[in-house]
Design a protein around this motif. Structure first.
Motif, PDB file in Angstrom:
ATOM      1  N   LEU A 176       4.190   5.375  -5.335  1.00 35.21           N
ATOM      2  CA  LEU A 176       4.365   5.452  -7.007  1.00 35.21           C
ATOM      3  C   LEU A 176       2.998   6.667  -7.437  1.00 35.21           C
ATOM      4  O   LEU A 176       4.060   6.884  -8.658  1.00 35.21           O
ATOM      5  CB  LEU A 176       3.992   4.149  -7.789  1.00 35.21           C
ATOM      6  N   ALA A 177       2.071   6.687  -6.783  1.00 33.61           N
ATOM      7  CA  ALA A 177       0.799   7.337  -7.555  1.00 33.61           C
ATOM      8  C   ALA A 177       1.125   8.842  -7.721  1.00 33.61           C
ATOM      9  O   ALA A 177       1.113   9.766  -7.730  1.00 33.61           O
ATOM     10  CB  ALA A 177      -0.678   7.529  -6.910  1.00 33.61           C
ATOM     11  N   ALA A 178       1.877   9.090  -6.627  1.00 35.26           N
ATOM     12  CA  ALA A 178       2.953  10.655  -6.096  1.00 35.26           C
ATOM     13  C   ALA A 178       3.603  10.941  -6.198  1.00 35.26           C
ATOM     14  O   ALA A 178       4.771  12.418  -7.161  1.00 35.26           O
ATOM     15  CB  ALA A 178       3.490  10.262  -4.305  1.00 35.26           C
ATOM     16  N   GLY A 179       4.158   9.751  -7.889  1.00 32.42           N
ATOM     17  CA  GLY A 179       5.033  10.377  -8.602  1.00 32.42           C
ATOM     18  C   GLY A 179       6.889   9.768  -7.851  1.00 32.42           C
ATOM     19  O   GLY A 179       7.930  10.131  -8.432  1.00 32.42           O
ATOM     20  N   ARG A 180       6.899   9.253  -7.314  1.00 32.50           N
ATOM     21  CA  ARG A 180       7.983   8.692  -6.519  1.00 32.50           C
ATOM     22  C   ARG A 180       8.272   7.669  -6.377  1.00 32.50           C
ATOM     23  O   ARG A 180       7.255   6.403  -6.876  1.00 32.50           O
ATOM     24  CB  ARG A 180       8.262   9.228  -4.822  1.00 32.50           C
ATOM     25  N   SER A 189       3.637   1.544  -1.400  1.00 31.49           N
ATOM     26  CA  SER A 189       4.492   1.877  -2.489  1.00 31.49           C
ATOM     27  C   SER A 189       4.063   1.723  -3.541  1.00 31.49           C
ATOM     28  O   SER A 189       4.181   2.772  -4.137  1.00 31.49           O
ATOM     29  CB  SER A 189       4.791   0.484  -2.609  1.00 31.49           C
ATOM     30  N   ALA A 190       2.710   1.690  -3.166  1.00 28.94           N
ATOM     31  CA  ALA A 190       1.648   2.548  -4.546  1.00 28.94           C
ATOM     32  C   ALA A 190       1.239   3.805  -3.934  1.00 28.94           C
ATOM     33  O   ALA A 190       1.423   4.268  -4.860  1.00 28.94           O
ATOM     34  CB  ALA A 190       0.461   0.966  -4.572  1.00 28.94           C
ATOM     35  N   LEU A 191       1.170   4.213  -3.217  1.00 29.97           N
ATOM     36  CA  LEU A 191       0.424   5.469  -2.415  1.00 29.97           C
ATOM     37  C   LEU A 191       2.471   6.570  -3.064  1.00 29.97           C
ATOM     38  O   LEU A 191       2.231   7.170  -3.336  1.00 29.97           O
ATOM     39  CB  LEU A 191       0.629   5.481  -1.370  1.00 29.97           C
ATOM     40  N   LEU A 250       5.475  -2.871  -8.166  1.00 26.52           N
ATOM     41  CA  LEU A 250       5.281  -1.309  -7.009  1.00 26.52           C
ATOM     42  C   LEU A 250       6.505  -0.904  -7.319  1.00 26.52           C
ATOM     43  O   LEU A 250       7.034   0.329  -6.057  1.00 26.52           O
ATOM     44  CB  LEU A 250       4.730  -1.481  -6.012  1.00 26.52           C
ATOM     45  N   GLN A 282       0.041  -1.571  -0.124  1.00 26.19           N
ATOM     46  CA  GLN A 282       0.345  -0.389  -0.089  1.00 26.19           C
ATOM     47  C   GLN A 282       0.961   1.546   0.149  1.00 26.19           C
ATOM     48  O   GLN A 282       0.431   2.095  -0.497  1.00 26.19           O
ATOM     49  CB  GLN A 282      -1.074   0.227   1.153  1.00 26.19           C
TER      50      GLN A 282
END
Length: 50
Positions: free
Chosen positions: A11-15, A7-9, A35, A5
């Motif tokens: 990635l969603a923030a562009g990191r 890691s997905a967060l 992820l 979760q």
């Protein structure tokens, strides 16, 4: 899995997440693989190559 979760967060923030979660099983690595590009993989402390 909380690590997935987070890691997905990231990635969603562009990191790109860098995880240093210790030893992971193959199934845990497969779960995180898309992820988390590094998975914190470091053979330095795992006894590899000894």
């Amino acid at each position: 899995m909380r690590l997935r979760q987070l890691s997905a967060l990231a990635l969603a923030a562009g990191r790109l997440a860098y995880t240093n979660a210790g030893l992971l099983s193959l199934s845990e690595m497969a779960c995180l693989g898309r992820l988390n590009p590094s998975l914190g993989a470091d053979a330095g402390g795992s006894g590899a190559g000894r």
